[in-house]
Enzyme design. Sequence first.
Site, mmCIF file in Angstrom:
data_model
loop_
_atom_site.group_PDB
_atom_site.id
_atom_site.type_symbol
_atom_site.label_atom_id
_atom_site.label_comp_id
_atom_site.label_asym_id
_atom_site.label_seq_id
_atom_site.Cartn_x
_atom_site.Cartn_y
_atom_site.Cartn_z
ATOM 1 N N ASP A 80 -12.826 -2.617 0.394
ATOM 2 C CA ASP A 80 -12.655 -4.016 -0.057
ATOM 3 C C ASP A 80 -13.883 -4.431 -0.866
ATOM 4 O O ASP A 80 -13.767 -5.125 -1.878
ATOM 5 C CB ASP A 80 -12.520 -4.966 1.143
ATOM 6 C CG ASP A 80 -11.189 -4.838 1.862
ATOM 7 O OD1 ASP A 80 -10.189 -4.489 1.214
ATOM 8 O OD2 ASP A 80 -11.159 -5.084 3.087
ATOM 9 N N GLY A 128 -14.274 -19.855 1.918
ATOM 10 C CA GLY A 128 -13.687 -18.887 2.850
ATOM 11 C C GLY A 128 -14.702 -17.841 3.246
ATOM 12 O O GLY A 128 -15.249 -17.127 2.394
ATOM 13 N N ALA A 129 -14.993 -17.789 4.554
ATOM 14 C CA ALA A 129 -15.998 -16.843 5.057
ATOM 15 C C ALA A 129 -15.388 -15.978 6.160
ATOM 16 O O ALA A 129 -16.047 -15.633 7.144
ATOM 17 C CB ALA A 129 -17.217 -17.618 5.577
ATOM 18 N N VAL A 143 -8.805 -14.451 -4.550
ATOM 19 C CA VAL A 143 -8.645 -13.257 -3.717
ATOM 20 C C VAL A 143 -7.198 -13.133 -3.236
ATOM 21 O O VAL A 143 -6.682 -12.032 -3.045
ATOM 22 C CB VAL A 143 -9.657 -13.303 -2.535
ATOM 23 C CG1 VAL A 143 -9.316 -12.284 -1.474
ATOM 24 C CG2 VAL A 143 -11.066 -13.048 -3.054
ATOM 25 N N GLY A 161 -12.572 -12.511 6.920
ATOM 26 C CA GLY A 161 -12.660 -11.063 6.669
ATOM 27 C C GLY A 161 -12.809 -10.733 5.188
ATOM 28 O O GLY A 161 -13.734 -10.020 4.777
ATOM 29 N N ALA A 162 -11.905 -11.266 4.361
ATOM 30 C CA ALA A 162 -11.984 -10.991 2.927
ATOM 31 C C ALA A 162 -13.254 -11.618 2.362
ATOM 32 O O ALA A 162 -13.946 -11.013 1.528
ATOM 33 C CB ALA A 162 -10.753 -11.543 2.217
ATOM 34 N N LYS A 193 -10.227 -4.312 11.780
ATOM 35 C CA LYS A 193 -11.295 -3.768 10.929
ATOM 36 C C LYS A 193 -12.634 -3.620 11.652
ATOM 37 O O LYS A 193 -13.437 -2.777 11.291
ATOM 38 C CB LYS A 193 -11.483 -4.639 9.679
ATOM 39 C CG LYS A 193 -10.357 -4.486 8.670
ATOM 40 C CD LYS A 193 -10.609 -5.334 7.427
ATOM 41 C CE LYS A 193 -9.455 -5.207 6.454
ATOM 42 N NZ LYS A 193 -9.655 -5.978 5.228
ATOM 43 N N ASN A 247 -12.132 -0.599 6.367
ATOM 44 C CA ASN A 247 -10.724 -0.681 5.974
ATOM 45 C C ASN A 247 -10.145 0.680 5.612
ATOM 46 O O ASN A 247 -8.963 0.788 5.315
ATOM 47 C CB ASN A 247 -10.521 -1.679 4.809
ATOM 48 C CG ASN A 247 -10.857 -1.053 3.470
ATOM 49 O OD1 ASN A 247 -11.728 -0.198 3.375
ATOM 50 N ND2 ASN A 247 -10.164 -1.468 2.431
ATOM 51 N N SER A 299 0.803 -1.226 0.000
ATOM 52 C CA SER A 299 0.000 0.000 0.000
ATOM 53 C C SER A 299 0.838 1.279 0.000
ATOM 54 O O SER A 299 0.512 2.217 -0.736
ATOM 55 C CB SER A 299 -0.963 0.013 1.196
ATOM 56 O OG SER A 299 -1.930 -0.985 1.020
ATOM 57 N N GLY A 321 -6.179 -12.019 -7.679
ATOM 58 C CA GLY A 321 -6.540 -11.201 -6.515
ATOM 59 C C GLY A 321 -5.974 -9.790 -6.561
ATOM 60 O O GLY A 321 -6.301 -8.954 -5.709
HETATM 61 P P1 NAD Z 1 -9.382 -14.983 7.524
HETATM 62 O O1 NAD Z 1 -8.450 -15.747 8.378
HETATM 63 O O2 NAD Z 1 -10.213 -13.884 8.119
HETATM 64 O O3 NAD Z 1 -10.406 -15.990 6.797
HETATM 65 C C1 NAD Z 1 -10.003 -17.138 6.092
HETATM 66 C C2 NAD Z 1 -11.128 -18.184 6.217
HETATM 67 O O4 NAD Z 1 -10.814 -19.291 5.367
HETATM 68 C C3 NAD Z 1 -11.293 -18.750 7.627
HETATM 69 O O5 NAD Z 1 -12.658 -18.637 7.996
HETATM 70 C C4 NAD Z 1 -10.830 -20.217 7.499
HETATM 71 O O6 NAD Z 1 -11.556 -21.070 8.370
HETATM 72 C C5 NAD Z 1 -11.149 -20.499 6.049
HETATM 73 N N1 NAD Z 1 -10.367 -21.583 5.421
HETATM 74 C C6 NAD Z 1 -9.031 -21.814 5.495
HETATM 75 N N2 NAD Z 1 -8.690 -22.842 4.677
HETATM 76 C C7 NAD Z 1 -9.828 -23.266 4.077
HETATM 77 C C8 NAD Z 1 -10.132 -24.270 3.099
HETATM 78 N N3 NAD Z 1 -9.163 -25.042 2.586
HETATM 79 N N4 NAD Z 1 -11.415 -24.414 2.695
HETATM 80 C C9 NAD Z 1 -12.410 -23.636 3.200
HETATM 81 N N5 NAD Z 1 -12.173 -22.646 4.122
HETATM 82 C C10 NAD Z 1 -10.910 -22.471 4.547
HETATM 83 O O7 NAD Z 1 -8.481 -14.419 6.330
HETATM 84 P P2 NAD Z 1 -8.870 -13.202 5.356
HETATM 85 O O8 NAD Z 1 -8.477 -11.922 5.986
HETATM 86 O O9 NAD Z 1 -10.263 -13.393 4.930
HETATM 87 O O10 NAD Z 1 -7.849 -13.438 4.155
HETATM 88 C C11 NAD Z 1 -7.981 -14.531 3.259
HETATM 89 C C12 NAD Z 1 -7.062 -14.299 2.069
HETATM 90 O O11 NAD Z 1 -7.498 -13.172 1.337
HETATM 91 C C13 NAD Z 1 -5.601 -13.998 2.447
HETATM 92 O O12 NAD Z 1 -4.765 -14.658 1.549
HETATM 93 C C14 NAD Z 1 -5.476 -12.509 2.247
HETATM 94 O O13 NAD Z 1 -4.165 -12.113 1.906
HETATM 95 C C15 NAD Z 1 -6.408 -12.312 1.074
HETATM 96 N N6 NAD Z 1 -6.934 -10.942 0.945
HETATM 97 C C16 NAD Z 1 -6.871 -10.367 -0.273
HETATM 98 C C17 NAD Z 1 -7.359 -9.085 -0.445
HETATM 99 C C18 NAD Z 1 -7.266 -8.438 -1.807
HETATM 100 O O14 NAD Z 1 -7.421 -7.203 -1.867
HETATM 101 N N7 NAD Z 1 -7.076 -9.187 -2.869
HETATM 102 C C19 NAD Z 1 -7.926 -8.388 0.633
HETATM 103 C C20 NAD Z 1 -8.002 -9.026 1.873
HETATM 104 C C21 NAD Z 1 -7.484 -10.313 2.022
#
Ligand code: NAD
Length: 286
Positions: free
Chosen positions: A108, A132-133, A226, A135-136, A72, A93, A18, A249
Amino acid sequence: MTSYLTGLIGSGIGPSLSPALHEHEADRHGVRLVYRTLDIEVLGVAPEAVGDLVHAARRLGFDGLNITHPCKQLVIPHLDELAPEAAELGAVNTVVFRDGRAIGHNTDVTGFAQSFARGLPDAPTGDVVQLGAGGAGAAVAHALLNLGVDRLTLLDTDPARAAALAEALAGRFGPGRALSAAADEVADRLADADGLVHATPTGMSAHPGLPLPAALLRPGLWVAEVVYRPLETELFDAARAAGCRTLDGGGMAVFQAADAFRLFTGLEPHTERMLADFADLAATPA
Ligand code: NAD
């Protein structure tokens, strides 16, 4: 020369792209913008200290801040006002200091929406599966339903997380538009899906691998990633090899930064230039 003072509060944010993204874009507009990282790990403070840091930044004359994991949600009680997407999502954010008030935004959500519209125009959005549920995932799910996805099925290895997010989304967007399923049902759920969105950390340098068997990828299924470091994850490569339309992503990361830049400065960011910067920066190992 007009100048802006901005920054990022979060944990482990040393490698963040950033600062470079914002400062390069400001240079091209002929304005001075300083973007500092305020890493709670380096500062040795708890995530709850985000309120003190926001308060201090406001008093020191910052124009705005980005906020990332794990602050956040924690930042919200320290703000005067929330923009609609931030209020809906319950996560902020970007904070803008204006006329003595601190206003929380969520770029986001808007960032993913713009990346999707640019990278997968006209993609069918009847039935979408999201892994994946967290933050992102919450931000992306909101964006997808705003974009008109008819039915979004959320899968997470923590089933309670997927269920809670699906329930909140169904409450907001209407019953039946968001569902949850067990992570091991991915094959069934993908069989008739139009698209797959991946929002778990799998595929990052620290968490290599695929989040699902590559055999489930097929032409006709679009795949939106993502994870952005690396930009071409194992899932992204496998999806391409299987003939899927793909979205990396990086677009979400750039468009969220561009929206924050606009909020901080009032200037119109040049997103194609920022995308090119990002591709160069992301090619350098974290
Ligand atoms: P987080 O820890 O808040 O959430 C990740 C979720 O994925 C968790 O709920 C976890 O239980 C689940 N999970 C893990 N492995 C899994 C699988 N194999 N199958 C199903 N669910 C699974 O993380 P986050 O902040 O949401 O970040 C997730 C990814 O997104 C990271 O790699 C982060 O760098 C990326 N991200 C990208 C952006 C962007 O702008 N492109 C922005 C934010 C985050």
